[in-house]
Design an enzyme around this catalytic site. Structure first.
Site, PDB file in Angstrom:
ATOM      1  N   HIS A 201       0.399   4.533  -2.674  1.00  0.00           N
ATOM      2  CA  HIS A 201       0.287   5.791  -2.188  1.00  0.00           C
ATOM      3  C   HIS A 201       1.424   6.687  -2.525  1.00  0.00           C
ATOM      4  O   HIS A 201       1.153   7.766  -2.680  1.00  0.00           O
ATOM      5  CB  HIS A 201      -0.061   5.826  -0.672  1.00  0.00           C
ATOM      6  CG  HIS A 201      -1.405   5.389  -0.075  1.00  0.00           C
ATOM      7  ND1 HIS A 201      -1.821   5.867   0.829  1.00  0.00           N
ATOM      8  CD2 HIS A 201      -2.340   4.481  -0.988  1.00  0.00           C
ATOM      9  CE1 HIS A 201      -3.373   5.383   0.916  1.00  0.00           C
ATOM     10  NE2 HIS A 201      -3.407   4.332   0.031  1.00  0.00           N
TER      11      HIS A 201
ATOM     12  N   ARG B  36       0.906  -1.192  -0.192  1.00  0.00           N
ATOM     13  CA  ARG B  36      -0.050  -0.011   0.055  1.00  0.00           C
ATOM     14  C   ARG B  36       0.908   1.464  -0.089  1.00  0.00           C
ATOM     15  O   ARG B  36       0.639   2.318  -0.615  1.00  0.00           O
ATOM     16  CB  ARG B  36      -1.028   0.100   1.162  1.00  0.00           C
ATOM     17  CG  ARG B  36      -1.894   1.185   1.383  1.00  0.00           C
ATOM     18  CD  ARG B  36      -3.012   0.707   2.196  1.00  0.00           C
ATOM     19  NE  ARG B  36      -3.947   1.955   2.269  1.00  0.00           N
ATOM     20  CZ  ARG B  36      -4.543   2.539   3.295  1.00  0.00           C
ATOM     21  NH1 ARG B  36      -3.651   2.367   4.420  1.00  0.00           N
ATOM     22  NH2 ARG B  36      -5.260   3.444   3.095  1.00  0.00           N
TER      23      ARG B  36
ATOM     24  N   ASN C 237      -3.693   9.548   4.435  1.00  0.00           N
ATOM     25  CA  ASN C 237      -2.511   8.352   4.368  1.00  0.00           C
ATOM     26  C   ASN C 237      -3.346   7.356   5.186  1.00  0.00           C
ATOM     27  O   ASN C 237      -2.718   6.362   5.160  1.00  0.00           O
ATOM     28  CB  ASN C 237      -1.359   8.900   4.932  1.00  0.00           C
ATOM     29  CG  ASN C 237      -1.301   9.183   6.709  1.00  0.00           C
ATOM     30  OD1 ASN C 237      -2.246   8.592   7.374  1.00  0.00           O
ATOM     31  ND2 ASN C 237      -0.635  10.181   7.175  1.00  0.00           N
TER      32      ASN C 237
ATOM     33  N   HIS D 137      -5.960  -5.830  -2.619  1.00  0.00           N
ATOM     34  CA  HIS D 137      -6.911  -6.067  -1.391  1.00  0.00           C
ATOM     35  C   HIS D 137      -7.029  -7.480  -1.191  1.00  0.00           C
ATOM     36  O   HIS D 137      -7.933  -8.138  -0.332  1.00  0.00           O
ATOM     37  CB  HIS D 137      -8.134  -5.418  -1.516  1.00  0.00           C
ATOM     38  CG  HIS D 137      -7.976  -4.063  -1.557  1.00  0.00           C
ATOM     39  ND1 HIS D 137      -9.317  -2.903  -1.876  1.00  0.00           N
ATOM     40  CD2 HIS D 137      -6.821  -3.080  -1.341  1.00  0.00           C
ATOM     41  CE1 HIS D 137      -8.604  -1.796  -1.798  1.00  0.00           C
ATOM     42  NE2 HIS D 137      -7.454  -1.850  -1.403  1.00  0.00           N
TER      43      HIS D 137
HETATM   44  C1  HEM Z   1      -9.001   1.116  -6.438  1.00  0.00           C
HETATM   45  C2  HEM Z   1      -8.747   2.081  -5.376  1.00  0.00           C
HETATM   46  C3  HEM Z   1      -8.610   1.920  -3.836  1.00  0.00           C
HETATM   47  C4  HEM Z   1      -9.305   2.212  -2.921  1.00  0.00           C
HETATM   48  C5  HEM Z   1     -10.546   3.127  -2.934  1.00  0.00           C
HETATM   49  C6  HEM Z   1      -8.584   1.903  -1.843  1.00  0.00           C
HETATM   50  C7  HEM Z   1      -8.988   2.095  -0.443  1.00  0.00           C
HETATM   51  C8  HEM Z   1      -8.022   1.391   0.555  1.00  0.00           C
HETATM   52  C9  HEM Z   1      -8.807   1.682   1.965  1.00  0.00           C
HETATM   53  C10 HEM Z   1     -10.118   2.421   2.340  1.00  0.00           C
HETATM   54  C11 HEM Z   1      -7.933   0.731   2.765  1.00  0.00           C
HETATM   55  C12 HEM Z   1      -8.340   0.423   4.437  1.00  0.00           C
HETATM   56  C13 HEM Z   1      -7.153   1.442   4.870  1.00  0.00           C
HETATM   57  C14 HEM Z   1      -7.557   1.458   6.440  1.00  0.00           C
HETATM   58  O1  HEM Z   1      -8.622   1.298   7.152  1.00  0.00           O
HETATM   59  O2  HEM Z   1      -6.265   1.263   7.184  1.00  0.00           O
HETATM   60  C15 HEM Z   1      -7.002  -0.140   1.754  1.00  0.00           C
HETATM   61  C16 HEM Z   1      -6.193  -0.807   2.336  1.00  0.00           C
HETATM   62  C17 HEM Z   1      -5.360  -1.289   1.341  1.00  0.00           C
HETATM   63  N1  HEM Z   1      -4.906  -0.982   0.232  1.00  0.00           N
HETATM   64 FE1  HEM Z   1      -6.126   0.003  -0.878  1.00  0.00          FE
HETATM   65  N2  HEM Z   1      -7.508   1.001  -2.168  1.00  0.00           N
HETATM   66  C18 HEM Z   1      -7.322   0.862  -3.452  1.00  0.00           C
HETATM   67  C19 HEM Z   1      -6.671   0.426  -4.363  1.00  0.00           C
HETATM   68  C20 HEM Z   1      -5.319  -0.196  -3.959  1.00  0.00           C
HETATM   69  C21 HEM Z   1      -3.965  -0.556  -4.686  1.00  0.00           C
HETATM   70  C22 HEM Z   1      -3.989  -0.055  -6.261  1.00  0.00           C
HETATM   71  C23 HEM Z   1      -3.257  -1.041  -3.822  1.00  0.00           C
HETATM   72  C24 HEM Z   1      -1.882  -1.533  -4.261  1.00  0.00           C
HETATM   73  C25 HEM Z   1      -1.484  -2.114  -5.464  1.00  0.00           C
HETATM   74  C26 HEM Z   1      -3.607  -1.267  -2.728  1.00  0.00           C
HETATM   75  C27 HEM Z   1      -3.362  -1.831  -1.561  1.00  0.00           C
HETATM   76  C28 HEM Z   1      -3.777  -1.945  -0.229  1.00  0.00           C
HETATM   77  C29 HEM Z   1      -3.475  -2.696   0.722  1.00  0.00           C
HETATM   78  C30 HEM Z   1      -2.271  -3.745   0.805  1.00  0.00           C
HETATM   79  C31 HEM Z   1      -4.226  -2.301   1.843  1.00  0.00           C
HETATM   80  C32 HEM Z   1      -4.248  -3.109   3.272  1.00  0.00           C
HETATM   81  C33 HEM Z   1      -3.391  -2.223   4.092  1.00  0.00           C
HETATM   82  C34 HEM Z   1      -2.932  -2.775   5.651  1.00  0.00           C
HETATM   83  O3  HEM Z   1      -3.520  -3.798   6.035  1.00  0.00           O
HETATM   84  O4  HEM Z   1      -1.819  -1.828   6.454  1.00  0.00           O
HETATM   85  N3  HEM Z   1      -5.078  -0.431  -2.505  1.00  0.00           N
HETATM   86  N4  HEM Z   1      -7.284   0.433   0.718  1.00  0.00           N
HETATM   87  C1  NAG Z   2       2.321   6.579   9.433  1.00  0.00           C
HETATM   88  C2  NAG Z   2       1.864   8.030   9.424  1.00  0.00           C
HETATM   89  O1  NAG Z   2       2.542   8.810   9.127  1.00  0.00           O
HETATM   90  N1  NAG Z   2       0.686   8.301   9.960  1.00  0.00           N
HETATM   91  C3  NAG Z   2       0.037   9.625  10.108  1.00  0.00           C
HETATM   92  C4  NAG Z   2      -1.138   9.843   8.907  1.00  0.00           C
HETATM   93  O2  NAG Z   2      -1.701  11.262   9.288  1.00  0.00           O
HETATM   94  C5  NAG Z   2      -2.226  11.109  10.525  1.00  0.00           C
HETATM   95  C6  NAG Z   2      -2.792  12.717  10.694  1.00  0.00           C
HETATM   96  O3  NAG Z   2      -3.847  12.896   9.774  1.00  0.00           O
HETATM   97  C7  NAG Z   2      -0.973  11.237  11.650  1.00  0.00           C
HETATM   98  O4  NAG Z   2      -1.482  11.230  12.967  1.00  0.00           O
HETATM   99  C8  NAG Z   2      -0.328  10.010  11.601  1.00  0.00           C
HETATM  100  O5  NAG Z   2       0.799   9.587  12.288  1.00  0.00           O
END
Ligand code: HEM
Ligand code: NAG
Ligand code: NAG
Length: 323
Positions: A63, A59, A90, A190
């Site tokens: 980003h 992720r 973020n 995902h």
């Molecule tokens: C298509 C549009 C996308 C949307 C709207 C989206 C949105 C999100 C959201 C809302 C989360 C949960 C974050 C949280 O609650 O902490 C997430 C997690 C994640 N996203 Fe996406 N994402 C998208 C595309 C992608 C892409 C292109 C990648 C990588 C190639 C990606 C990789 C990930 C991964 C690996 C997680 C899990 C992160 C973790 O467990 O630390 N996402 N995403």
């Molecule tokens: C990993 C990281 O830097 N997370 C930051 C994302 O942004 C919030 C504020 O919006 C910070 O509190 C987090 O530390």
């Protein structure tokens, strides 16, 4: 033969000019020949400590690339908390992704000081975590330079929201030279990782006046999510993005969408929208098609907004611009 010499020179300039600004697979062949195995070693050491290494690094790469290009701008720490990583968007990037890149950079600096960019290390690490989770391998193009700008204010509007519909998703990926097919394949990331309840709880409790639960959710899955994410739950609670095989990088994510088990609106819409549904069905049934599309799309993602040649810098410390 001045004319011929002129033509030859012109052709040479065209070839060199075209080469500039492009990434190549063997960029560090002479300056740091073992860079990929050094990064791989650091990533697998980190992975042996925590599985979160995998989703967090993947992720982080996404980003980074969507804001100011793949230039490690997301790695910068600002004393004023106004760098890219501090933006509200973020959305809880897990610290393990940052830590993976920092550790890999330290190992690379020991072998080849000042040669390899943090942006390239993140790109290699993103490939390595996919492989560690059982996903497909692919060659990573290299030669990125680290960016000189990292601002929280540049994040808003550049990342997709979990509430996006297909058109909104297509538009934001198209801005980054990625097609609908690329977007669908990259969403397959995902297949690992978590989402906090707040990112989808509207689908459980306040979808519409006639139906509080999003009707595109599988009813059994909706009940499971309500149990995991009760109303007013602690904001730190998160659930698996792939409820079936949360630790495997596979095509089960697409099978989930067919079964109404997409967690985010932006996941499920890929199946409910008739224009993208055939691709979801294809990826659900043919892992080879998904793997091919995913690896091609990761290489394209890695080209977004890259700085090469004399642009940017090779940071010594990934979290700070060189002084
Ligand atoms: C298509 C549009 C996308 C949307 C709207 C989206 C949105 C999100 C959201 C809302 C989360 C949960 C974050 C949280 O609650 O902490 C997430 C997690 C994640 N996203 Fe996406 N994402 C998208 C595309 C992608 C892409 C292109 C990648 C990588 C190639 C990606 C990789 C990930 C991964 C690996 C997680 C899990 C992160 C973790 O467990 O630390 N996402 N995403
Ligand atoms: C990993 C990281 O830097 N997370 C930051 C994302 O942004 C919030 C504020 O919006 C910070 O509190 C987090 O530390
Ligand atoms: C998209 O591709 C074009 C043409 O190759 C390039 O000029 C542009 O910088 C790319 N955009 C991004 C965001 O990488």
């Amino acid at each position: 033969m001045g004319l011929w010499r002129g033509i030859v020179l012109l052709l040479a300039f065209m070839i060199i000019g075209r080469g500039e600004g492009q990434l190549v697979e063997n960029f560090y062949r002479s300056s740091c020949p073992n860079v990929e195995s050094i990064v791989q070693q650091a990533v697998s050491t980190k992975f042996s400590q925590t599985f979160t290494t995998i989703p967090a690094t993947l992720r982080l790469f996404f980003h980074d690339c969507f804001v100011e290009g793949c230039d490690a701008s997301i790695m910068i720490s600002s004393p004023n908390n106004d760098a890219e990583k501090d933006a509200p968007d973020n959305i809880s990037l897990a610290g393990d992704g940052f830590d993976t890149v920092i550790k890999a950079k330290q190992a690379v600096e020991q072998a080849c000081p000042g040669k390899v960019s943090c942006a390239d290390i993140l790109a290699i690490a993103a490939r390595d975590v996919v492989v560690l989770a059982g996903g497909p391998s692919f060659n990573v193009e290299l030669g990125r330079r680290d960016g000189l700008i990292s601002q929280a204010s540049l994040v808003a509007g550049n990342l997709p929201e979990p509430t996006f519909n297909l058109n909104q998703l297509k538009t934001i990926f198209a801005k980054n030279n990625l097609s609908q097919n690329d977007m669908i394949a990259l969403s397959g990331a995902h297949t690992v990782g978590f989402s906090h309840c707040s990112r989808f709880s509207n689908r459980l409790y306040s979808f519409s006046s006639s139906s509080p639960v999003d009707p595109s959710l599988n009813p059994t899955y909706a009940q499971q999510l309500e149990a995991g994410c009760p109303q007013n739950v602690d904001p730190s609670i998160a659930v698996d993005l792939d409820p079936v095989t949360p630790r495997a990088f596979d095509n089960v994510y697409y099978q989930n969408l067919v079964a109404g088990k997409g967690l985010l609106t932006s996941d499920q819409v890929l199946y409910t929208d008739p224009t993208s549904q055939p691709t979801i069905v294809d990826f659900a049934n043919n892992p080879g098609d998904f793997n091919g599309a995913f690896t091609a799309a990761m290489r394209k993602l890695g080209r977004v907004g890259v700085k090469t040649g004399k642009d940017g810098q090779i940071r010594t410390d990934c979290t700070a611009f060189n002084s």
